[in-house]
Design a protein around this motif. Structure first.
Motif, PDB file in Angstrom:
ATOM      1  N   MET A  93       0.845  -1.190   0.000  1.00  0.00           N
ATOM      2  CA  MET A  93       0.000   0.000   0.000  1.00  0.00           C
ATOM      3  C   MET A  93       0.884   1.246   0.000  1.00  0.00           C
ATOM      4  O   MET A  93       1.741   1.409   0.848  1.00  0.00           O
ATOM      5  N   SER A  94       0.689   2.109  -0.957  1.00  0.00           N
ATOM      6  CA  SER A  94       1.508   3.310  -1.036  1.00  0.00           C
ATOM      7  C   SER A  94       0.768   4.489  -0.411  1.00  0.00           C
ATOM      8  O   SER A  94      -0.442   4.595  -0.506  1.00  0.00           O
ATOM      9  N   ALA A  95       1.533   5.345   0.206  1.00  0.00           N
ATOM     10  CA  ALA A  95       0.958   6.519   0.859  1.00  0.00           C
ATOM     11  C   ALA A  95       0.616   7.578  -0.181  1.00  0.00           C
ATOM     12  O   ALA A  95       1.255   7.684  -1.218  1.00  0.00           O
ATOM     13  N   THR A  96      -0.407   8.359   0.130  1.00  0.00           N
ATOM     14  CA  THR A  96      -0.761   9.494  -0.711  1.00  0.00           C
ATOM     15  C   THR A  96      -0.397  10.757   0.042  1.00  0.00           C
ATOM     16  O   THR A  96      -0.725  10.908   1.208  1.00  0.00           O
ATOM     17  N   HIS A  97       0.302  11.634  -0.637  1.00  0.00           N
ATOM     18  CA  HIS A  97       0.738  12.904  -0.051  1.00  0.00           C
ATOM     19  C   HIS A  97      -0.013  14.025  -0.769  1.00  0.00           C
ATOM     20  O   HIS A  97      -0.139  14.001  -1.993  1.00  0.00           O
ATOM     21  N   THR A  98      -0.516  14.996  -0.006  1.00  0.00           N
ATOM     22  CA  THR A  98      -1.261  16.111  -0.582  1.00  0.00           C
ATOM     23  C   THR A  98      -0.662  17.422  -0.097  1.00  0.00           C
ATOM     24  O   THR A  98      -0.426  17.587   1.103  1.00  0.00           O
ATOM     25  N   VAL A  99      -0.412  18.326  -1.038  1.00  0.00           N
ATOM     26  CA  VAL A  99       0.089  19.659  -0.698  1.00  0.00           C
ATOM     27  C   VAL A  99      -0.639  20.687  -1.561  1.00  0.00           C
ATOM     28  O   VAL A  99      -1.090  20.386  -2.659  1.00  0.00           O
ATOM     29  N   SER A 100      -0.724  21.896  -1.036  1.00  0.00           N
ATOM     30  CA  SER A 100      -1.202  23.013  -1.847  1.00  0.00           C
ATOM     31  C   SER A 100      -0.080  24.029  -1.950  1.00  0.00           C
ATOM     32  O   SER A 100       0.702  24.200  -1.012  1.00  0.00           O
ATOM     33  N   VAL A 101       0.005  24.669  -3.102  1.00  0.00           N
ATOM     34  CA  VAL A 101       1.047  25.663  -3.333  1.00  0.00           C
ATOM     35  C   VAL A 101       0.428  26.929  -3.911  1.00  0.00           C
ATOM     36  O   VAL A 101      -0.588  26.882  -4.600  1.00  0.00           O
ATOM     37  N   ILE A 102       1.058  28.046  -3.589  1.00  0.00           N
ATOM     38  CA  ILE A 102       0.751  29.334  -4.204  1.00  0.00           C
ATOM     39  C   ILE A 102       2.033  29.776  -4.897  1.00  0.00           C
ATOM     40  O   ILE A 102       3.091  29.864  -4.268  1.00  0.00           O
ATOM     41  N   VAL A 103       1.933  30.027  -6.199  1.00  0.00           N
ATOM     42  CA  VAL A 103       3.090  30.401  -6.999  1.00  0.00           C
ATOM     43  C   VAL A 103       2.931  31.863  -7.399  1.00  0.00           C
ATOM     44  O   VAL A 103       1.915  32.249  -7.986  1.00  0.00           O
ATOM     45  N   LYS A 104       3.945  32.668  -7.083  1.00  0.00           N
ATOM     46  CA  LYS A 104       3.897  34.101  -7.383  1.00  0.00           C
ATOM     47  C   LYS A 104       4.960  34.469  -8.401  1.00  0.00           C
ATOM     48  O   LYS A 104       5.957  33.776  -8.558  1.00  0.00           O
ATOM     49  N   GLY A 105       4.751  35.583  -9.070  1.00  0.00           N
ATOM     50  CA  GLY A 105       5.655  36.078 -10.091  1.00  0.00           C
ATOM     51  C   GLY A 105       4.879  36.291 -11.377  1.00  0.00           C
ATOM     52  O   GLY A 105       3.669  36.530 -11.348  1.00  0.00           O
ATOM     53  N   ARG A 106       5.573  36.183 -12.494  1.00  0.00           N
ATOM     54  CA  ARG A 106       4.880  36.261 -13.788  1.00  0.00           C
ATOM     55  C   ARG A 106       4.418  34.844 -14.123  1.00  0.00           C
ATOM     56  O   ARG A 106       5.129  34.073 -14.776  1.00  0.00           O
ATOM     57  N   VAL A 107       3.210  34.505 -13.643  1.00  0.00           N
ATOM     58  CA  VAL A 107       2.706  33.140 -13.782  1.00  0.00           C
ATOM     59  C   VAL A 107       1.328  33.079 -14.426  1.00  0.00           C
ATOM     60  O   VAL A 107       0.791  31.994 -14.629  1.00  0.00           O
ATOM     61  N   GLN A 108       0.749  34.221 -14.749  1.00  0.00           N
ATOM     62  CA  GLN A 108      -0.501  34.240 -15.499  1.00  0.00           C
ATOM     63  C   GLN A 108      -0.210  34.783 -16.889  1.00  0.00           C
ATOM     64  O   GLN A 108       0.627  35.666 -17.068  1.00  0.00           O
ATOM     65  N   GLY A 109      -0.898  34.219 -17.884  1.00  0.00           N
ATOM     66  CA  GLY A 109      -0.683  34.633 -19.263  1.00  0.00           C
ATOM     67  C   GLY A 109       0.555  34.016 -19.893  1.00  0.00           C
ATOM     68  O   GLY A 109       1.009  34.461 -20.950  1.00  0.00           O
ATOM     69  N   VAL A 110       1.129  32.993 -19.253  1.00  0.00           N
ATOM     70  CA  VAL A 110       2.330  32.336 -19.762  1.00  0.00           C
ATOM     71  C   VAL A 110       2.137  30.819 -19.866  1.00  0.00           C
ATOM     72  O   VAL A 110       3.104  30.072 -19.901  1.00  0.00           O
ATOM     73  N   SER A 111       0.881  30.373 -19.881  1.00  0.00           N
ATOM     74  CA  SER A 111       0.523  28.947 -19.972  1.00  0.00           C
ATOM     75  C   SER A 111       0.942  28.142 -18.746  1.00  0.00           C
ATOM     76  O   SER A 111       1.162  26.935 -18.834  1.00  0.00           O
ATOM     77  N   TYR A 112       1.031  28.804 -17.598  1.00  0.00           N
ATOM     78  CA  TYR A 112       1.433  28.102 -16.380  1.00  0.00           C
ATOM     79  C   TYR A 112       0.434  27.012 -16.002  1.00  0.00           C
ATOM     80  O   TYR A 112       0.824  25.912 -15.631  1.00  0.00           O
ATOM     81  N   ARG A 113      -0.865  27.291 -16.118  1.00  0.00           N
ATOM     82  CA  ARG A 113      -1.869  26.281 -15.750  1.00  0.00           C
ATOM     83  C   ARG A 113      -1.805  25.069 -16.670  1.00  0.00           C
ATOM     84  O   ARG A 113      -1.844  23.935 -16.202  1.00  0.00           O
ATOM     85  N   ALA A 114      -1.717  25.283 -17.972  1.00  0.00           N
ATOM     86  CA  ALA A 114      -1.646  24.162 -18.918  1.00  0.00           C
ATOM     87  C   ALA A 114      -0.371  23.346 -18.692  1.00  0.00           C
ATOM     88  O   ALA A 114      -0.387  22.109 -18.723  1.00  0.00           O
ATOM     89  N   TRP A 115       0.737  24.030 -18.455  1.00  0.00           N
ATOM     90  CA  TRP A 115       2.003  23.356 -18.174  1.00  0.00           C
ATOM     91  C   TRP A 115       1.891  22.522 -16.904  1.00  0.00           C
ATOM     92  O   TRP A 115       2.309  21.359 -16.863  1.00  0.00           O
ATOM     93  N   THR A 116       1.298  23.110 -15.858  1.00  0.00           N
ATOM     94  CA  THR A 116       1.143  22.397 -14.592  1.00  0.00           C
ATOM     95  C   THR A 116       0.282  21.154 -14.771  1.00  0.00           C
ATOM     96  O   THR A 116       0.610  20.076 -14.255  1.00  0.00           O
ATOM     97  N   GLN A 117      -0.809  21.291 -15.505  1.00  0.00           N
ATOM     98  CA  GLN A 117      -1.690  20.147 -15.736  1.00  0.00           C
ATOM     99  C   GLN A 117      -0.932  19.028 -16.465  1.00  0.00           C
ATOM    100  O   GLN A 117      -1.003  17.861 -16.065  1.00  0.00           O
ATOM    101  N   ALA A 118      -0.209  19.351 -17.509  1.00  0.00           N
ATOM    102  CA  ALA A 118       0.533  18.346 -18.272  1.00  0.00           C
ATOM    103  C   ALA A 118       1.587  17.659 -17.402  1.00  0.00           C
ATOM    104  O   ALA A 118       1.719  16.424 -17.431  1.00  0.00           O
ATOM    105  N   GLU A 119       2.333  18.441 -16.630  1.00  0.00           N
ATOM    106  CA  GLU A 119       3.384  17.873 -15.775  1.00  0.00           C
ATOM    107  C   GLU A 119       2.786  17.002 -14.661  1.00  0.00           C
ATOM    108  O   GLU A 119       3.312  15.931 -14.354  1.00  0.00           O
ATOM    109  N   ALA A 120       1.697  17.465 -14.066  1.00  0.00           N
ATOM    110  CA  ALA A 120       1.060  16.697 -12.990  1.00  0.00           C
ATOM    111  C   ALA A 120       0.472  15.391 -13.517  1.00  0.00           C
ATOM    112  O   ALA A 120       0.634  14.330 -12.900  1.00  0.00           O
ATOM    113  N   ARG A 121      -0.193  15.459 -14.663  1.00  0.00           N
ATOM    114  CA  ARG A 121      -0.764  14.243 -15.251  1.00  0.00           C
ATOM    115  C   ARG A 121       0.337  13.253 -15.637  1.00  0.00           C
ATOM    116  O   ARG A 121       0.178  12.044 -15.476  1.00  0.00           O
ATOM    117  N   ALA A 122       1.456  13.749 -16.133  1.00  0.00           N
ATOM    118  CA  ALA A 122       2.570  12.875 -16.513  1.00  0.00           C
ATOM    119  C   ALA A 122       3.127  12.123 -15.302  1.00  0.00           C
ATOM    120  O   ALA A 122       3.694  11.042 -15.450  1.00  0.00           O
TER     121      ALA A 122
END
Length: 94
Positions: A1-30
């Motif tokens: 049985m493997s453990a599940t770890h959950t974290v939330s993050v807030i990322v600041k800087g130039r992170v909107q309008g640069v495809s950050y959400r799409a990149w995050t989704q692709a990396e997380a799904r991978a």
């Protein structure tokens, strides 16, 4: 049985309008993670990652640089929390 770890993050800087959400989704799904990513009104991006501890830790490390056009200035991390109800990683709007 493997453990599940959950974290939330807030990322600041130039992170909107640069495809950050799409990149995050692709990396997380991978990495087989579930959770979400969304823009916040203050210009930051919020994400919740849930899955194997090593994959979650690697995803948090990736968030410190983000996609090529992003300029991350800070990543704040909150450990724990409830895992998402779905087993998918999604982009939330609004």
């Amino acid at each position: 049985m493997s453990a599940t770890h959950t974290v939330s993050v807030i990322v600041k800087g130039r992170v909107q309008g640069v495809s950050y959400r799409a990149w995050t989704q692709a990396e997380a799904r991978a990495r087989g993670l579930s959770g979400y990513v969304r823009n916040r009104d203050d210009g930051s991006v919020e994400a919740l990652f849930s899955g194997p501890p090593e994959a979650v830790d690697h995803m948090v490390a990736l968030c410190r640089s983000g996609p090529p056009a992003a300029r991350v200035t800070d990543v704040s991390l909150r450990e724990g929390g409830d895992p998402p109800e779905t087993g998918r990683f999604e982009i939330l709007r609004g």
